[in-house]
Structure formats: structure tokens, C-alpha cells
Write a protein that holds these residues in place. Structure first.
Motif, PDB file in Angstrom:
ATOM      1  N   GLU A  16     -25.653  33.835  -9.051  1.00  0.00           N
ATOM      2  CA  GLU A  16     -26.068  32.684  -9.811  1.00  0.00           C
ATOM      3  C   GLU A  16     -25.129  31.602  -9.624  1.00  0.00           C
ATOM      4  OE1 GLU A  16     -28.736  32.640 -11.415  1.00  0.00           O
ATOM      5  OE2 GLU A  16     -29.458  34.643 -11.033  1.00  0.00           O
ATOM      6  N   PRO A  17     -25.389  30.319 -10.072  1.00  0.00           N
ATOM      7  CA  PRO A  17     -24.443  29.342 -10.074  1.00  0.00           C
ATOM      8  C   PRO A  17     -23.218  29.594 -10.947  1.00  0.00           C
ATOM      9  CG  PRO A  17     -26.543  28.646 -10.363  1.00  0.00           C
ATOM     10  CD  PRO A  17     -26.783  30.056 -10.667  1.00  0.00           C
ATOM     11  N   VAL A  18     -22.023  29.082 -10.552  1.00  0.00           N
ATOM     12  CA  VAL A  18     -20.806  29.489 -11.293  1.00  0.00           C
ATOM     13  C   VAL A  18     -20.236  28.170 -11.819  1.00  0.00           C
ATOM     14  CG1 VAL A  18     -18.394  30.385 -11.143  1.00  0.00           C
ATOM     15  CG2 VAL A  18     -20.307  30.978  -9.587  1.00  0.00           C
ATOM     16  N   ALA A  19     -19.855  28.221 -13.061  1.00  0.00           N
ATOM     17  CA  ALA A  19     -19.217  26.954 -13.845  1.00  0.00           C
ATOM     18  C   ALA A  19     -17.776  26.642 -13.168  1.00  0.00           C
ATOM     19  CB  ALA A  19     -19.198  27.366 -15.368  1.00  0.00           C
ATOM     20  N   LEU A  20     -17.475  25.630 -13.219  1.00  0.00           N
ATOM     21  CA  LEU A  20     -16.014  25.013 -12.898  1.00  0.00           C
ATOM     22  C   LEU A  20     -14.908  25.898 -13.461  1.00  0.00           C
ATOM     23  CD1 LEU A  20     -14.603  22.917 -10.975  1.00  0.00           C
ATOM     24  CD2 LEU A  20     -14.554  21.716 -13.218  1.00  0.00           C
TER      25      LEU A  20
END
Length: 249
Positions: A16-20
């Protein structure tokens, strides 16, 4: 470059996309530093951002758009002198390769003075999972690596890596070390070493490698002989500089 590679490695392991903030925490970097790295990777097409800008994920074909703009003849002309010098210094067969589809194509090669080593004549293509050259390319093209695993990894010798999980571990090690080693995976008695050639933006555009009998290239423990590895990495860096790498650093 090591930090950018670490970002790619992290994103490649996350479904899944990863937060900064999570990227920064995982890599132990300041958020501002991480933001700069990620924005650069987005700019070169290696990383994409979600529509709501909340997270980042690896592009389906990292560096694919850049690969289309690379001129094989230019790579060959700029790399061949360094490759020839590498062969002279080490006594090993040397090669320059590029990625074409699911295979690695040799665009320049020099035979060893004594005639040994992997015979990869110019124009020959080999499966990407079965040489050090291929593992350099696959380590920085996660999408292609997944495609190869899904299609199956054929055995060319009894040492060829055919397990997807094992290949993933090897590719992670390549990203960490910056070089790859193959021992009898394409030809039973031959070992190969390879290192990445990078363009101005840091993308892996080619690989430079050397080959010889396993006991010539590797120690008894299976590790590459330090002198050969040092010469190889120096050649890769010199070719990369000739392609403009480092000018934007």
C-alpha cells in the motif's frame, strides 16, 4: 544515492502507499530530507503519489520512460574504453549490458586474455534472472522482477535461482551493496560480477561486468575477490560520470 535507493527499497516491500512521515521514520531521516528525496524520485518517474497526496508508492515501471530515451550506441561508445581498461587491469572477460524486455543484452564485450570467462558476445541476450548483469537491472526494476517471478524462473544450471523469494532477497542485497555476483547460474563453472551504470538523474541505464572461472572471481568463501570488485566499481563510477551522473548532485 544510497538514501534514494533505500526509499525505493522500502516502497518495493509495501503493498500500500506509504506516508511521508512513515518513510522518514523507517529510514531514520528528517522529514524535510525525506521530502526532497521523494520529490526527486517522483520527478524522474520512479515513484508516484496518491491522488489525495497522502502517500507514495513505487511506479509500475520505474525509470521506464527514461529507458526509452537512452541511446545504446552512446552508452557503448562512452563505456567501451573503460570496459577495455577493466579487462586489461583484471585479466578477466568484461561486458556492458542493457535491459531489453525480460532479457539482458550485451552491447560490448572483451574476451579474457587467457580465453576463459563467460562468452557473451556482443548482441547476445540472456535471461535476466541468471547473471549478475541481470540482477543489477532487476534490483532497480521491481515491476519487471515481479513479472519474471510470476512467469517462472527457468533453471539453466543447478545453481540458477528459481525461487521468487530467494531472488527477492538477492535483489535486496544488490540494492544495499551496489553490486551483484553470480556463481555458476548461467554456465556451471563461471562466475560474474556486475555493477550499475547510472545516468545524470541516477537511473540505472546499463551494467558493467566481468567474468571468469569461479575460483578466479571468488574466494573460497564465495565472496568476490576484493581487487576485482574494487576495479569493477571504479569502472562503473567512471562510466556513470561520463554519462553525466553526479552533475545534478
Amino acid at each position: 544515492m544510497e538514501r534514494a535507493t533505500a526509499v525505493l527499497h522500502l516502497l518495493a516491500t509495501r503493498p500500500e502507499p506509504v506516508a511521508l512521515s512513515e518513510i522518514a521514520s523507517a529510514l531514520g531521516l528528517a522529514k524535510t530530507t525525506t521530502h526532497g528525496l521523494v520529490r526527486t524520485l517522483v520527478a524522474v518517474g520512479a515513484v508516484e503519489q496518491t491522488a489525495d497526496t497522502a502517500g507514495y508508492y513505487l511506479a509500475d515501471d520505474p525509470f521506464g520512460a527514461r529507458r526509452d530515451r537512452w541511446d545504446v550506441n552512446e552508452i557503448r561508445s562512452r563505456a567501451m574504453n573503460w570496459t577495455d581498461a577493466l579487462a586489461a587491469r583484471t585479466g578477466m572477460a568484461t561486458q556492458i549490458s542493457v535491459l531489453r524486455g525480460r532479457e539482458v543484452r550485451i552491447i560490448h564485450d572483451v574476451l579474457a586474455a587467457h580465453g576463459g570467462g563467460l562468452v557473451l558476445r556482443t548482441g547476445r541476450s540472456v535471461p535476466a534472472h541468471a547473471t549478475a548483469h541481470g540482477r543489477i537491472h532487476l534490483a532497480f526494476d521491481v515491476h519487471l522482477a515481479r513479472e519474471l517471478v510470476a512467469a517462472g524462473l527457468p533453471a539453466l544450471t543447478h545453481r540458477t535461482v528459481t525461487d521468487g523469494a530467494e531472488l527477492a532477497r538477492e535483489l535486496a542485497a544488490v540494492r544495499d551493496s551496489g553490486w551483484a555476483c553470480g556463481r555458476g547460474d548461467l554456465e556451471p563453472d563461471v562466475a560474474t560480477l556486475a555493477a550499475p551504470v547510472r545516468d545524470q538523474g541516477g537511473s540505472v541505464m546499463a551494467a558493467v561486468g566481468l567474468s571468469g572461472e569461479i575460483d578466479e572471481v571468488c574466494t573460497r568463501s564465495g565472496a568476490p575477490r576484493p581487487a576485482l570488485l574494487d576495479n569493477l566499481i571504479a569502472a562503473a563510477r567512471s562510466i556513470s560520470r561520463s554519462m553525466g551522473h553526479g552533475e545534478l548532485q
